[in-house]
Design a protein around this motif. Sequence first.
Motif, mmCIF file in Angstrom:
data_model
loop_
_atom_site.group_PDB
_atom_site.id
_atom_site.type_symbol
_atom_site.label_atom_id
_atom_site.label_comp_id
_atom_site.label_asym_id
_atom_site.label_seq_id
_atom_site.Cartn_x
_atom_site.Cartn_y
_atom_site.Cartn_z
ATOM 1 N N SER A 157 0.829 -1.206 0.000
ATOM 2 C CA SER A 157 0.000 0.000 0.000
ATOM 3 C C SER A 157 0.858 1.248 0.000
ATOM 4 N N PHE A 158 2.010 1.212 0.693
ATOM 5 C CA PHE A 158 2.913 2.359 0.697
ATOM 6 C C PHE A 158 3.518 2.556 -0.686
ATOM 7 N N LEU A 159 3.859 1.430 -1.322
ATOM 8 C CA LEU A 159 4.412 1.540 -2.676
ATOM 9 C C LEU A 159 3.383 2.126 -3.626
ATOM 10 N N ALA A 160 2.129 1.719 -3.465
ATOM 11 C CA ALA A 160 1.071 2.278 -4.315
ATOM 12 C C ALA A 160 0.940 3.775 -4.078
ATOM 13 N N CYS A 161 1.077 4.206 -2.804
ATOM 14 C CA CYS A 161 1.034 5.640 -2.500
ATOM 15 C C CYS A 161 2.190 6.369 -3.174
ATOM 16 N N ASP A 162 3.379 5.754 -3.094
ATOM 17 C CA ASP A 162 4.544 6.382 -3.733
ATOM 18 C C ASP A 162 4.341 6.528 -5.230
ATOM 19 N N GLU A 163 3.840 5.466 -5.871
ATOM 20 C CA GLU A 163 3.620 5.528 -7.309
ATOM 21 C C GLU A 163 2.534 6.543 -7.652
ATOM 22 N N PHE A 164 1.482 6.593 -6.815
ATOM 23 C CA PHE A 164 0.427 7.573 -7.055
ATOM 24 C C PHE A 164 0.959 8.991 -6.896
ATOM 25 N N TYR A 165 1.804 9.175 -5.882
ATOM 26 C CA TYR A 165 2.393 10.501 -5.666
ATOM 27 C C TYR A 165 3.278 10.903 -6.848
ATOM 28 N N GLU A 166 4.101 9.947 -7.324
ATOM 29 C CA GLU A 166 4.971 10.255 -8.455
ATOM 30 C C GLU A 166 4.158 10.526 -9.716
ATOM 31 N N SER A 167 3.056 9.785 -9.899
ATOM 32 C CA SER A 167 2.208 10.040 -11.066
ATOM 33 C C SER A 167 1.581 11.430 -10.986
ATOM 34 N N ARG A 168 1.190 11.848 -9.764
ATOM 35 C CA ARG A 168 0.651 13.193 -9.602
ATOM 36 C C ARG A 168 1.701 14.245 -9.916
ATOM 37 N N ILE A 169 2.913 14.003 -9.446
ATOM 38 C CA ILE A 169 4.009 14.941 -9.748
ATOM 39 C C ILE A 169 4.250 15.000 -11.243
ATOM 40 N N ASP A 170 4.263 13.846 -11.907
ATOM 41 C CA ASP A 170 4.485 13.813 -13.353
ATOM 42 C C ASP A 170 3.372 14.551 -14.082
ATOM 43 N N ASN A 171 2.118 14.328 -13.647
ATOM 44 C CA ASN A 171 0.998 15.024 -14.285
ATOM 45 C C ASN A 171 1.082 16.528 -14.059
ATOM 46 N N ALA A 172 1.511 16.904 -12.843
ATOM 47 C CA ALA A 172 1.659 18.334 -12.557
ATOM 48 C C ALA A 172 2.739 18.958 -13.431
ATOM 49 N N LYS A 173 3.861 18.251 -13.592
ATOM 50 C CA LYS A 173 4.931 18.760 -14.456
ATOM 51 C C LYS A 173 4.454 18.877 -15.903
ATOM 52 N N LYS A 174 3.741 17.839 -16.349
ATOM 53 C CA LYS A 174 3.243 17.860 -17.722
ATOM 54 C C LYS A 174 2.267 19.005 -17.923
ATOM 55 N N GLY A 175 1.361 19.200 -16.918
ATOM 56 C CA GLY A 175 0.417 20.313 -17.020
ATOM 57 C C GLY A 175 1.110 21.656 -17.028
ATOM 58 N N LEU A 176 2.172 21.782 -16.221
ATOM 59 C CA LEU A 176 2.929 23.040 -16.190
ATOM 60 C C LEU A 176 3.625 23.289 -17.516
ATOM 61 N N GLN A 177 4.190 22.230 -18.099
ATOM 62 C CA GLN A 177 4.840 22.387 -19.397
ATOM 63 C C GLN A 177 3.830 22.792 -20.466
ATOM 64 N N GLU A 178 2.638 22.165 -20.445
ATOM 65 C CA GLU A 178 1.611 22.542 -21.419
ATOM 66 C C GLU A 178 1.164 23.987 -21.208
ATOM 67 N N GLU A 179 1.045 24.395 -19.934
ATOM 68 C CA GLU A 179 0.648 25.772 -19.647
ATOM 69 C C GLU A 179 1.712 26.758 -20.129
ATOM 70 N N MET A 180 2.986 26.405 -19.905
ATOM 71 C CA MET A 180 4.076 27.265 -20.373
ATOM 72 C C MET A 180 4.072 27.354 -21.895
#
Length: 408
Positions: free
Chosen positions: A322-345
């Motif tokens: 469950s902790f690993l799933a949280c880590d992967e979910f957190y990293e996916s959120r970070i990746d999506n946030a980075k991607k969204g920021l790049q698209e916004e830029m």
Amino acid sequence: MPLEYALQHRGRFPDPGPWKLPRSATARLLEPLGISDLPVQRVRRSKRRPYIFNIMVAGESGLGKTTFMNTLFNTPLKEIKASKNLSSTQTVEVDPTTYELVEDGVTLHLTVIDTPGFGDQLNRETNFQPIIDYIDAQYDKYLQAERSQEMRRNIRDTRVHALLYFIPPTGTNGLKDLDIEFLQRLCTKVNVIPVIAKADTLVPEEAVNFKRALLRDFERHDIRVYPTAHAEDREQILELERHMPFAVVGSDDFIDVGGKKVRGRKYRWGFVEVENEKHCDFVHLRELVIRTNLQDLIETTHLIHYAQYRSSQIRGKGRPESFLACDEFYESRIDNAKKGLQEEMQRKEDEMRQMFVAKVREKEAELRQREEELGAKRQQMMEELERLRRANEAEELAYQEGLRALKK
């Protein structure tokens, strides 16, 4: 961790904690505030910190690895050392050297990791372990730095971002057993880019057939090479994939070709230009490694290879799934946030470009209108001047006729 706590107790409490973001309300700006300049500020700030890129070169001795690296980065990175007696080479060494390259205000800390002694022994079974140990050691160093509160703020990245593996230009039979075993072990740990060394020893037909044999071996033995196995933006690499594996030539010398000095090699039968795509694939490899996919190599190392190593280390110490799933979910959120920021830029940059073009066109139209108005006014003044001149000539003619009439 806040995210782990939130996922474990999701729906049980109305407020998951201080990490919950407050609600936001839309506000209209009465006049420009300067928010559109934030992407420009981000680009300017990113140029202040040096970029880090670590590249490893491996292959048998005598394939011109040092010369090629000097050619790839257009600077004498390492001096060509005197060749050792192969029988005296007992183990494979791992020799990292860091250089600082500066271009247009952008600094690159380049680390070239050489592997002298690889493939030089009769018993090559122990050739792989020093390289694998080095790659794992850099992953472990980065993992320990992530766990440390003091070092986490500024982690020095020594992970291997790319491995250039030099294949001898045999022209037949594809990969050797040594190449197959090494690539199978390393392709899951690092971005492997296969390179055919000394391509000037192959005629074009041999090079094409050798590439086909290598590609068949990659597929047959499940060897995942970069960028085919990992790149996300397929449109950019389609043209580069046509030239894989890259058949390259390196040279520290400049030759005279048509009155112009170019990197190349001169032979009795002619010459070979390093940067001529008709002679070798050097320009395509440089395009991949430096100009288009350098940042992608770094991100792929972090998101795929390092993530796999990190997960294996965490699972090995009994961390709950469950902790690993949280880590992967957190990293996916970070990746999506980075991607969204790049698209916004990118969107902001496009809007700024369109606004600039619109303002330029508006200014051009205004200047063109003023020019037309000035032209019309000039034409009107010229016509008025011409009318006055004719009236003056008529008066003068009438005056002369009056004088002649008086004289008679």
